[in-house]
Design an enzyme around this catalytic site. Structure first.
Site, PDB file in Angstrom:
ATOM      1  N   LYS A   1       0.842  -1.205   0.000  1.00 21.78           N
ATOM      2  CA  LYS A   1       0.000   0.000   0.000  1.00 21.78           C
ATOM      3  C   LYS A   1       0.872   1.249   0.000  1.00 21.78           C
ATOM      4  CE  LYS A   1      -4.077  -0.114   0.663  1.00 21.78           C
ATOM      5  NZ  LYS A   1      -5.222  -0.131  -0.287  1.00 21.78           N
TER       6      LYS A   1
ATOM      7  N   CYS B   1     -11.463   0.186   4.642  1.00 19.69           N
ATOM      8  CA  CYS B   1     -11.467   1.641   4.554  1.00 19.69           C
ATOM      9  C   CYS B   1     -11.125   2.009   3.120  1.00 19.69           C
ATOM     10  CB  CYS B   1     -10.427   2.274   5.475  1.00 19.69           C
ATOM     11  SG  CYS B   1      -9.907   1.260   6.871  1.00 19.69           S
ATOM     12  N   SER B   2     -11.999   2.776   2.483  1.00 19.80           N
ATOM     13  CA  SER B   2     -11.718   3.124   1.097  1.00 19.80           C
ATOM     14  C   SER B   2     -12.577   4.325   0.694  1.00 19.80           C
ATOM     15  CB  SER B   2     -11.960   1.922   0.175  1.00 19.80           C
ATOM     16  OG  SER B   2     -11.451   2.164  -1.118  1.00 19.80           O
TER      17      SER B   2
ATOM     18  N   GLU C   1      -4.034  11.545   4.247  1.00 21.75           N
ATOM     19  CA  GLU C   1      -5.487  11.487   4.089  1.00 21.75           C
ATOM     20  C   GLU C   1      -6.104  12.792   4.567  1.00 21.75           C
ATOM     21  OE1 GLU C   1      -7.254   9.506   2.528  1.00 21.75           O
ATOM     22  OE2 GLU C   1      -6.586   7.423   2.700  1.00 21.75           O
TER      23      GLU C   1
ATOM     24  N   GLU D   1     -10.220  13.501   4.710  1.00 17.18           N
ATOM     25  CA  GLU D   1     -11.467  12.857   4.298  1.00 17.18           C
ATOM     26  C   GLU D   1     -12.653  13.282   5.162  1.00 17.18           C
ATOM     27  OE1 GLU D   1      -9.701   8.546   2.865  1.00 17.18           O
ATOM     28  OE2 GLU D   1     -10.418   8.706   4.920  1.00 17.18           O
TER      29      GLU D   1
END
Length: 265
Positions: free
Chosen positions: A111, A123-124, A186, A188
């Site tokens: 990843k 988680c996406s 991230e 989000e």
């Protein structure tokens, strides 16, 4: 002699500011053109399949979870963009078996963001594709449910029939920002989904290094193990509401579901 530190705050996350700062954002949610990450120096040396997935198209948002347009996964996860306010939609699935144990996964070494870290079941991101976008909370929840079903199959090999879309229970949204390393991170608005199901696993090793079911006590013991690393969003959720929600998994969870307000972390 004291020094003076100047702090520059990111602009307010509005459609006007995002489109001004990020020409890579396409105002078309579905089917917009984006540059491919497969020929990009930023991704040199990473796993070929994970580079390909960086071409997936995320939903770019304002701070109130209203879609502005779309951008590649790569563009959305560069810290230089995140620090200027680029924000996208995501989801986190918490899958419990019939014994109320939570399924965890350890993200694969391949990843690009947060490799080898333990986290919740899946988680996406909902993508800029038919069925996964949404304006307004109800429509957006349906979009992330469809995305969750798709990614549970992709990452863990869980058949869609074992996780029906209508069985995902939406609790709340969290808005958070966290770096993975100096380059990636991230930022989000993350939809929290619970589902209870006994499932068959066919783990995709390019996505998931390991997986296990844990009780509440076993998860708390894992957190005490300094050799284990956890994703920042998972830690935020655990430190705020997870265990209270978990206590009410079979009775009273309804009072926590469908929260309208975005939790700012």
């Amino acid at each position: 002699m004291s020094s003076i530190v100047t702090v520059t705050e990111a602009p307010t996350i509005t459609a006007e500011n995002v489109l001004r700062l990020f020409p890579e954002v396409n105002t078309t949610l579905i089917g917009g053109a984006h540059n491919s990450a497969t020929r990009d120096n930023d991704l040199e040396g990473y796993d070929e399949e994970q580079i390909r997935l960086m071409d997936e198209v995320c939903i770019v948002l304002d701070e109130n979870d209203v879609p502005i347009g779309s951008a590649s996964k790569k563009v959305c996860h560069l810290m230089e963009n995140i620090d200027q306010g680029l924000l996208h939609r995501a989801f986190s699935v918490f899958l419990f078996d019939s014994q109320n144990r939570l399924l965890l996964q350890q993200r694969a070494t391949e990843k690009i963001t947060f490799p080898d870290m333990w986290t919740n079941t899946c988680c996406s991101h909902p993508l800029g594709i038919p069925g996964e976008t949404g304006v307004g909370l109800d429509e957006s929840v349906q979009g992330v449910r469809r995305a969750a079903q798709r990614k549970l199959d992709h990452e863990l090999g869980i058949p869609a029939v074992q996780v029906p879309i209508d069985n995902f229970r939406f609790l709340t949204r969290i808005h958070y920002k966290s770096p993975s390393d100096g380059k990636w991170g991230e930022h989000e608005i993350d939809y929290i989904l619970f589902i209870k199901a006994d499932v068959d696993l066919g783990v995709n090793p390019n996505e998931v290094r390991d997986s296990c079911y844990v009780s509440q006590d076993e998860l708390k013991t894992m957190f005490k193990d300094k050799s284990l690393k956890f994703t920042p969003w998972f830690k935020l959720i655990c430190e705020s509401m997870l265990f209270e929600w978990w206590d009410h998994l079979d009775s009273g969870l309804e009072k926590y579901m469908g929260e309208q307000q975005i939790r700012r972390m």
